[in-house]
Design an enzyme around this catalytic site. Structure first.
Site, PDB file in Angstrom:
ATOM      1  N   HIS A 187      -2.841  -3.519  -6.003  1.00 57.27           N
ATOM      2  CA  HIS A 187      -3.129  -3.078  -4.624  1.00 57.27           C
ATOM      3  C   HIS A 187      -4.664  -3.098  -4.615  1.00 57.27           C
ATOM      4  O   HIS A 187      -5.553  -2.398  -5.171  1.00 57.27           O
ATOM      5  CB  HIS A 187      -2.779  -1.459  -4.833  1.00 57.27           C
ATOM      6  CG  HIS A 187      -3.043  -1.243  -3.405  1.00 57.27           C
ATOM      7  ND1 HIS A 187      -3.280   0.257  -3.097  1.00 57.27           N
ATOM      8  CD2 HIS A 187      -2.958  -1.612  -2.096  1.00 57.27           C
ATOM      9  CE1 HIS A 187      -3.619   0.428  -1.946  1.00 57.27           C
ATOM     10  NE2 HIS A 187      -3.372  -0.544  -1.259  1.00 57.27           N
ATOM     11  N   GLU A 200      -5.759  -1.239  -7.533  1.00 59.89           N
ATOM     12  CA  GLU A 200      -5.118  -0.272  -8.423  1.00 59.89           C
ATOM     13  C   GLU A 200      -4.184  -1.172  -9.049  1.00 59.89           C
ATOM     14  O   GLU A 200      -3.305  -1.826  -8.432  1.00 59.89           O
ATOM     15  CB  GLU A 200      -4.359   0.479  -7.550  1.00 59.89           C
ATOM     16  CG  GLU A 200      -5.150   1.805  -7.020  1.00 59.89           C
ATOM     17  CD  GLU A 200      -4.366   2.806  -6.052  1.00 59.89           C
ATOM     18  OE1 GLU A 200      -4.544   3.890  -6.383  1.00 59.89           O
ATOM     19  OE2 GLU A 200      -3.860   1.987  -4.913  1.00 59.89           O
ATOM     20  N   SER A 248       0.827  -1.156   0.053  1.00 63.06           N
ATOM     21  CA  SER A 248      -0.226   0.032  -0.031  1.00 63.06           C
ATOM     22  C   SER A 248       0.874   1.225  -0.083  1.00 63.06           C
ATOM     23  O   SER A 248       0.379   2.320  -0.027  1.00 63.06           O
ATOM     24  CB  SER A 248      -0.910   0.064   1.179  1.00 63.06           C
ATOM     25  OG  SER A 248      -0.400  -0.390   2.580  1.00 63.06           O
TER      26      SER A 248
END
Ligand code: CAA
Length: 282
Positions: free
Chosen positions: A140, A152, A119
């Site tokens: 992600h 993501e 992250s």
């Protein structure tokens, strides 16, 4: 590129959630963790999560049992040689992630995609651990993974188009929407979301309002599904702090300084739901 078997390193809440999404999508999953007893507990938690879906009538007991037969605890990384995609989902510590990636690189099929669910750590930096950084990509997921629609997909400096495009296809195969992101501190969502949470901690520490008022304010006044402090407890206060530290350091802007109360709570070991104490008690 075929996706049949996915290897996941790190059987914490994110690793389990990713395993659930993969098994639900019909993929075989190898799940690894450094802690063998944690690995066993995680497989049990995954089974309980499928059972909850059965009791809510979302899936049949046959579908739950089928998904669980696709999940394999893999205490040794050697089992990952058969995987088409390897996803690192360990704790947010650069050195630990680099060590895991080195271990994966040693056993991985040379055509396998290697992804990280980090992250906050730079995708380009982690890619440098691999002999072939073009096969490395950020993938992600968001917490709780089974409930959150987004992945993501993050391109590091050396990520190849083939790796990137195949990862977008994998995210969609898992039933997620993918947004395409260039490597940058906090990527897109955390760059916006986590400073908002950090600001809520400043508001709390300055005594403008209590935790429940702050959370009610954002739930009812901004239509957020949960308030920022409850969300911090869900994400983990250590993760929130490490994301703020990376954004602060890499963008070199004081507006991203972590709230002192956030740091103090992490120092005290009050990390949110996972330690049963954060801004709320669990
Ligand atoms: N694990 C698995 N599934 C879960 C879950 C969990 N811990 N919590 C909720 N769910 C699922 C439920 O099974 C349910 O699914 P169905 O609709 O298929 O039945 C769905 O989520 C909704 O759950 P509930 O009805 O029980 O609860 P809710 O409506 O209050 O929603 C929530 C719960 C989804 C967590 C919602 O409050 C929410 O969206 N909160 C915000 C979450 C968020 O912002 N996450 C991103 C964090 S940032 C991040 O993860 C990135 C990072 O790098 C830090």
């Amino acid at each position: 590129m075929k996706f049949e078997t996915i290897g996941i390193v790190g059987a914490g809440q994110m690793g389990i959630g990713i395993a659930q999404a993969c098994a639900t999508a019909g993929l075989d999953v190898m799940l690894n963790d450094v802690d063998a007893s944690a690995l066993t507990r995680s497989v049990d938690r995954l089974s309980a999560s499928f059972d909850r879906l059965v009791s809510k009538g979302k899936i049949t007991s046959g579908e739950a049992a089928g998904a669980m037969t696709r999940v394999h605890a893999a205490p040794k990384l050697g089992a990952f040689a058969a995987c088409d995609v390897l996803i690192e989902a360990a704790t947010e510590n650069v050195r630990i992630k680099q060590q895991i990636l080195q271990g994966l690189d040693a056993v991985a099929n040379p055509d396998a995609i290697v992804a990280t669910n980090t992250s906050s750590v730079s995708i380009t930096k982690l890619a440098a651990t691999l002999a072939d950084p073009s096969r490395f990509v950020g993938m992600h997921f968001f917490n709780p993974v089974p409930a959150m629609a987004l992945v993501e997909v993050i391109r590091g400096m050396q990520t190849s188009d083939a790796t990137f495009d195949a990862t977008v296809v994998l995210a969609e195969r898992l039933g997620k929407s993918a947004i395409q992101v260039k490597n940058a501190p906090g990527f897109v969502v955390n760059r916006i979301l986590v400073p908002m949470i950090n600001e809520a901690v400043f508001v709390l520490q300055e005594g403008c309002a209590g935790a429940e008022e702050i959370d009610a304010g954002m739930r009812l006044g901004a239509n957020h599904p949960m308030g920022p402090l409850a969300l911090a407890d869900l994400i983990g206060l250590d993760t929130v702090l490490s994301i703020m530290e990376v954004i602060h350091r890499d963008l070199n802007d004081t507006k991203y300084r972590p709230a002192p109360l956030l740091r103090e709570m992490v120092d005290a070991g009050c990390l949110g739901r996972k330690t049963k104490q954060g801004f709320y008690s669990y």
